[in-house]
Design a protein around this motif. Structure first.
Motif, PDB file in Angstrom:
ATOM      1  N   ASP A 136       2.296   1.677  -3.538  1.00  0.00           N
ATOM      2  CA  ASP A 136       1.278   2.176  -4.468  1.00  0.00           C
ATOM      3  C   ASP A 136       0.985   3.657  -4.223  1.00  0.00           C
ATOM      4  O   ASP A 136       0.773   4.426  -5.170  1.00  0.00           O
ATOM      5  CB  ASP A 136       0.002   1.348  -4.332  1.00  0.00           C
ATOM      6  N   ARG A 137       0.976   4.047  -2.957  1.00  0.00           N
ATOM      7  CA  ARG A 137       0.746   5.454  -2.630  1.00  0.00           C
ATOM      8  C   ARG A 137       1.902   6.309  -3.147  1.00  0.00           C
ATOM      9  O   ARG A 137       1.697   7.416  -3.665  1.00  0.00           O
ATOM     10  CB  ARG A 137       0.590   5.617  -1.120  1.00  0.00           C
ATOM     11  N   THR A 138       3.116   5.804  -3.034  1.00  0.00           N
ATOM     12  CA  THR A 138       4.291   6.535  -3.514  1.00  0.00           C
ATOM     13  C   THR A 138       4.212   6.757  -5.021  1.00  0.00           C
ATOM     14  O   THR A 138       4.497   7.854  -5.519  1.00  0.00           O
ATOM     15  CB  THR A 138       5.576   5.763  -3.169  1.00  0.00           C
ATOM     16  N   ALA A 154       0.831  -1.206   0.000  1.00  0.00           N
ATOM     17  CA  ALA A 154       0.000   0.000   0.000  1.00  0.00           C
ATOM     18  C   ALA A 154       0.866   1.258   0.000  1.00  0.00           C
ATOM     19  O   ALA A 154       0.553   2.248  -0.677  1.00  0.00           O
ATOM     20  CB  ALA A 154      -0.927  -0.002   1.210  1.00  0.00           C
ATOM     21  N   GLU A 155       1.971   1.230   0.733  1.00  0.00           N
ATOM     22  CA  GLU A 155       2.878   2.380   0.746  1.00  0.00           C
ATOM     23  C   GLU A 155       3.529   2.574  -0.616  1.00  0.00           C
ATOM     24  O   GLU A 155       3.704   3.717  -1.074  1.00  0.00           O
ATOM     25  CB  GLU A 155       3.940   2.183   1.820  1.00  0.00           C
ATOM     26  N   GLU A 165       1.517   6.891  -6.835  1.00  0.00           N
ATOM     27  CA  GLU A 165       0.425   7.849  -7.059  1.00  0.00           C
ATOM     28  C   GLU A 165       0.901   9.283  -6.837  1.00  0.00           C
ATOM     29  O   GLU A 165       0.630  10.186  -7.649  1.00  0.00           O
ATOM     30  CB  GLU A 165      -0.730   7.510  -6.117  1.00  0.00           C
ATOM     31  N   VAL A 166       1.618   9.497  -5.750  1.00  0.00           N
ATOM     32  CA  VAL A 166       2.115  10.835  -5.440  1.00  0.00           C
ATOM     33  C   VAL A 166       3.167  11.267  -6.454  1.00  0.00           C
ATOM     34  O   VAL A 166       3.176  12.418  -6.915  1.00  0.00           O
ATOM     35  CB  VAL A 166       2.695  10.873  -4.007  1.00  0.00           C
TER      36      VAL A 166
END
Length: 392
Positions: free
Chosen positions: A367-369, A364-365, A371-372
């Motif tokens: 994937d968030r990275t 999840a981290e 995205e950002v």
């Protein structure tokens, strides 16, 4: 915060922190004291020394045992290696162009002191050029090489270096070989004896151990000149009161890091997920060292048209920690000496950042990275008029 800067330092493992807490409450004495409390402290230091040597494939028994000098960390160990080995041996000193600043800085200082130091070039993939090294070893018969220093794996790109081949060349020419293995420890198996190195640097805080403890392993029979004075500890080669709790924590950290299989598999999965997401989602991103064998947790990637420092700041504001290169050089505005040594295009060098994952990170981290990153890179590219295409 999503922490992706483990090559700078990794967070202290809870089990190691608890081990240190318990020992601290035992009121550990000075290991040089002659009383019972001092002997207890000495036993912790010597047991830790043997555990680390055994864990890293060095010889621990008999007259042929290798030696471990505890230091304050990797920087001190690298300095001790270059200054200590070269002081006793005349001749040229060779260091690779992609070494950690603690090696390059030591080489620069030796040059200022009148020693002949030369830089071994690297290929575009970030590998030490073995043919160039071979030529340098035989180039000047009137001034033979005394010491060669090549790291096991680069801290910025993660590219694994041909250590056994370097060691073989050094043995062939009777040259001492020092290897900085700080970033490889805990990610790829290490065997000091099999590598045929004469000296090897390791440290604890890259593998979820404490900051402030590292070591220099010396092959049996290798002599080194001390660089600190005023004490008899560690045979006078690295004087100063040893820290039993840190030594014990270092040994426990090394033992935990020896089971690299499952750990490396998870690290590779996370790194590859991040890399694939970036390449898929961000146009013209450049993965540095992609064609070479790399550490399983390190990703050096560049976004041409984006300033690396602006990108790092923007990611930090979004709660993502990464770096623009070695933490020991992060206060400098200078571009990465590693990427420059690889002769990469200027825009790749200017846009390069480093992510380094740990087993504490999650999908999840990652994937968030991604995205950002997509949003931040797009925003920063809109702010620049620079036009660039890879290969142009």
């Amino acid at each position: 915060m999503i922490y992706l800067d483990n090559n700078a330092t990794s967070f202290l493992a809870p089990a190691i922190a608890e081990r240190m807490r318990v020992l601290s409450l035992e009121r550990i004495a000075n290991p040089s004291s002659q009383h019972a409390a001092g002997r207890r402290a000495r036993s912790l230091v010597e047991a830790a020394r043997d555990r680390i040597l055994a864990g890293l494939g060095a010889r621990t028994a008999g007259m042929g045992a290798d030696q471990l000098l505890f230091t304050s960390g990797g920087t001190e160990a690298n300095n001790l290696a270059l200054f200590g080995l070269s002081e006793l041996r005349p001749g040229r000193i060779l260091v690779s162009a992609i070494e950690h600043p603690s090696v390059l800085g030591a080489a620069d200082r030796l040059r200022q002191l009148g020693r002949s130091t030369e830089t071994i070039p690297v290929t575009r993939e970030g590998l030490v050029d073995l043919e160039a090294l071979r030529r340098m070893l035989t180039a000047d018969s009137s001034s033979p090489v005394s010491v060669v220093s090549v790291m096991a794996a680069n801290n910025e790109t993660g590219v694994l270096q041909p250590i056994e081949s370097v060691a073989a060349l050094c043995q062939e020419h009777r040259v001492l070989f020092h290897c900085d293995a700080v970033q490889m420890l805990g990610k790829v198996p290490i065997c000091f004896e099999a590598w045929k190195a004469d000296a090897m640097t390791v440290t604890a805080h890259k593998i979820h151990g404490p900051v402030g403890i590292g070591g220099l392993i010396l092959r049996h029979g290798i002599q080194i000149a001390p660089q600190m004075f005023g004490g008899f500890q560690q045979l006078g080669l690295r004087p100063g009161t040893e820290a039993p709790i840190l030594c014990d924590a270092f040994a426990a950290t090394v033992e935990e890091a020896l089971s690299v299989g499952a750990r490396a598999e998870k690290l590779s999965m996370l790194r590859d997920r991040l890399e694939a997401g970036i390449v898929r989602s961000i146009e013209e991103s450049v993965v540095v060292g992609r064609e070479a064998k790399r550490l399983p947790h390190t990703l050096s990637v560049s976004f041409p048209g984006v300033d690396r420092q602006a990108l790092q700041v923007a990611l930090d504001l979004k709660g993502i920690a990464c770096s623009t290169g070695s933490a020991c050089a992060s206060g400098s505005s200078q571009p990465s000496h590693v990427l420059q040594a690889m002769h990469l295009p200027d825009q790749v060098v200017k846009g390069g950042i480093r992510f380094s994952v740990s087993t504490e990170n999650t999908k999840a981290e990652i994937d968030r990275t991604i995205e950002v990153l997509v949003d931040v890179v797009a925003s920063l590219r809109k702010q620049t008029t620079a036009k660039w295409r890879f290969g142009a």
